[in-house]
Design a protein around this motif. Structure first.
Motif, short mmCIF file in Angstrom:
data_model
loop_
_atom_site.label_atom_id
_atom_site.label_comp_id
_atom_site.label_asym_id
_atom_site.label_seq_id
_atom_site.Cartn_x
_atom_site.Cartn_y
_atom_site.Cartn_z
N GLY A 1 42.46 88.57 75.94
CA GLY A 1 43.89 88.85 75.85
C GLY A 1 44.74 87.61 76.01
N ALA A 2 44.35 86.74 76.94
CA ALA A 2 45.09 85.49 77.14
C ALA A 2 45.03 84.62 75.89
N LEU A 3 43.88 84.54 75.25
CA LEU A 3 43.74 83.77 74.02
C LEU A 3 44.67 84.30 72.93
N LEU A 4 44.78 85.63 72.84
CA LEU A 4 45.62 86.20 71.79
C LEU A 4 47.09 85.83 71.99
N THR A 5 47.60 85.98 73.21
CA THR A 5 49.01 85.66 73.42
C THR A 5 49.27 84.17 73.34
N GLN A 6 48.31 83.37 73.76
CA GLN A 6 48.51 81.92 73.69
C GLN A 6 48.52 81.41 72.26
N THR A 7 47.66 81.96 71.42
CA THR A 7 47.56 81.46 70.04
C THR A 7 48.60 82.09 69.11
N THR A 8 49.20 83.21 69.52
CA THR A 8 50.25 83.82 68.70
C THR A 8 51.64 83.57 69.26
N GLY A 9 51.73 83.19 70.57
CA GLY A 9 53.03 82.95 71.18
C GLY A 9 53.85 84.20 71.38
N PHE A 10 53.17 85.35 71.51
CA PHE A 10 53.89 86.62 71.62
C PHE A 10 53.02 87.63 72.36
N ALA A 11 53.64 88.43 73.22
CA ALA A 11 52.95 89.51 73.93
C ALA A 11 53.77 90.78 73.79
N SER A 12 53.12 91.88 73.47
CA SER A 12 53.83 93.15 73.29
C SER A 12 53.01 94.28 73.88
N LEU A 13 53.60 95.48 73.89
CA LEU A 13 52.91 96.66 74.42
C LEU A 13 51.66 96.99 73.62
N ASP A 14 51.57 96.47 72.42
CA ASP A 14 50.40 96.70 71.58
C ASP A 14 49.12 96.22 72.25
N LEU A 15 49.23 95.29 73.17
CA LEU A 15 48.05 94.79 73.87
C LEU A 15 47.36 95.89 74.68
N PHE A 16 48.15 96.86 75.16
CA PHE A 16 47.62 97.93 75.99
C PHE A 16 47.31 99.20 75.21
N GLU A 17 47.62 99.23 73.93
CA GLU A 17 47.49 100.46 73.16
C GLU A 17 46.03 100.92 73.08
N PHE A 18 45.87 102.24 72.92
CA PHE A 18 44.54 102.84 72.89
C PHE A 18 43.70 102.30 71.74
N HIS A 19 44.35 101.97 70.62
CA HIS A 19 43.57 101.52 69.46
C HIS A 19 42.80 100.23 69.75
N ARG A 20 43.26 99.44 70.72
CA ARG A 20 42.51 98.24 71.10
C ARG A 20 41.14 98.62 71.63
N SER A 21 41.12 99.61 72.55
CA SER A 21 39.85 100.06 73.11
C SER A 21 38.99 100.74 72.06
N ALA A 22 39.63 101.51 71.17
CA ALA A 22 38.89 102.21 70.12
C ALA A 22 38.28 101.23 69.13
N ASP A 23 39.06 100.22 68.73
CA ASP A 23 38.57 99.24 67.75
C ASP A 23 37.36 98.48 68.28
N VAL A 24 37.42 98.08 69.55
CA VAL A 24 36.30 97.30 70.10
C VAL A 24 35.05 98.18 70.24
N MET A 25 35.25 99.49 70.43
CA MET A 25 34.12 100.41 70.44
C MET A 25 33.49 100.49 69.05
#
Length: 336
Positions: free
Chosen positions: A235-259
């Motif tokens: 997660g830290a890599l994503l916000t550092q390389t995009t320069g942006f953090a949003s509620l999408d980081l916590f969304e359920f689809h993140r857990s579903a996609d990695v599954m």
């Protein structure tokens, strides 16, 4: 334990630690990819981040048998912690990465207490609940997180004070690949150690593991906390390389996609997370460029075929039906 059995187990662990000939080749090609394919550096960066996230989930799913639907909680907290640190304290990427990992590790240690009791279904719901709680907290604390608008104005300094993040994403890709490699080697060493052997024993038969004296509760807490740390790093890599953090980081689809990524690549094998991330992101990128509105349908269809046919026979269509299918099933049974 019998001395002969003990020496045999030690020899097996040493054998497993040895690198195969193709492993250095795979990593060299990965680091060469941003230079050879500069126009695809951004997606290479995404693949490296998602692969690290998948490895973190595989540590608890593939090696201890714990299914988690709230793994995005650690991913999101690591991302927000790194972004907030860069915005309000200092923009150094490595220090921010350490802060993100630390925050996710603390949450993982606390959340590990929730998986000690109950059945598999209970743990599934509890992990989902942790993710939903973190999502709602990030939404309510809009004075800190930016709420639905996201956390903007995150500026990152150069990596090691020398390498600036460029618009083409090459520095970001190499940065993420390096972090992925470091944590992959760490995870590989852990799962191929005696600690990893105890995790597999817990996965295969928890009651038997308890009967032979393995501290199951402590081992589960340790590996869950470790998995949270790796997810926080992603997660830290994503916000550092995009320069942006949003509620999408916590969304359920993140857990579903990695599954889904682990379904594609395979569980209980660290390279499964990497290969699954490559396959999933490329499939997503190619299909969404052809049919932006219906790409999820085709990804879903691919997953259905993958489950019905099997990963080993997916690229051997002649084994799908009739005698070929029976022969393929027999060979798969014999292989295991």
């Amino acid at each position: 334990m019998n001395p002969a059995t003990s020496s045999s187990a030690a020899a097996s662990l040493l054998q497993a630690r040895r690198f195969r000939w193709w492993e250095p080749v795979l990593w060299l090609l990965s680091f060469a990819a941003p230079l050879a394919l500069p126009s695809h550096a951004l997606i290479i960066n995404e693949i490296a981040i998602v692969a690290l996230f998948a490895i973190s989930l595989d540590l608890i799913l593939g090696y201890t048998g714990i299914v988690s639907l709230g793994h995005a909680a650690f991913f999101g907290l690591g991302g927000y912690a790194a972004a907030l640190f860069a915005k309000h304290v200092m923009p150094d990427p490595l220090v921010g990465l350490a802060v993100g990992i630390g925050a996710a590790t603390v949450l993982g240690a606390v959340a590990s207490l929730t998986i000690m009791r109950g059945t598999d279904l209970t743990r599934l719901m509890v992990t989902l609940g942790v993710g939903l709680v973190m999502l709602e907290l990030a939404n309510k604390l809009d004075w800190l997180t930016g709420g639905a608008d996201g956390l903007q104005g995150v500026m990152m300094g150069p990596v090691l004070g020398q390498f600036e993040f460029d618009l083409y994403g090459r520095t970001a890709a190499w940065y993420s690949l390096t972090v992925l490699l470091v944590f992959f080697l760490l995870a590989r060493r852990i799962v191929q150690s005696p600690f990893g052997a105890t995790l597999k024993a817990i996965r295969d038969n928890r009651l038997r593991a308890m009967a032979i004296g393995i501290p199951v509760t402590a081992k589960l807490a340790q590996v869950y906390t470790l998995a949270a740390a790796l997810a926080g790093a992603a997660g830290a890599l994503l916000t550092q390389t995009t320069g942006f953090a949003s509620l999408d980081l916590f969304e359920f689809h993140r857990s579903a996609d990695v599954m889904l990524i682990l379904v594609i690549g395979g569980v209980g094998w660290l390279y499964g997370g990497i290969l699954g991330a490559i396959g999933f992101k490329l499939l997503q990128d190619v299909i969404s460029s052809i049919t932006p509105q219906y790409w999820t349908f085709w990804v879903g269809l691919f997953l259905v075929v993958l489950v019905l046919v099997g990963r080993d026979r997916l690229f051997r269509p002649w084994t799908w039906f009739g005698a070929g299918r029976k022969a393929g099933a027999a060979s798969n049974t014999g292989g295991h």
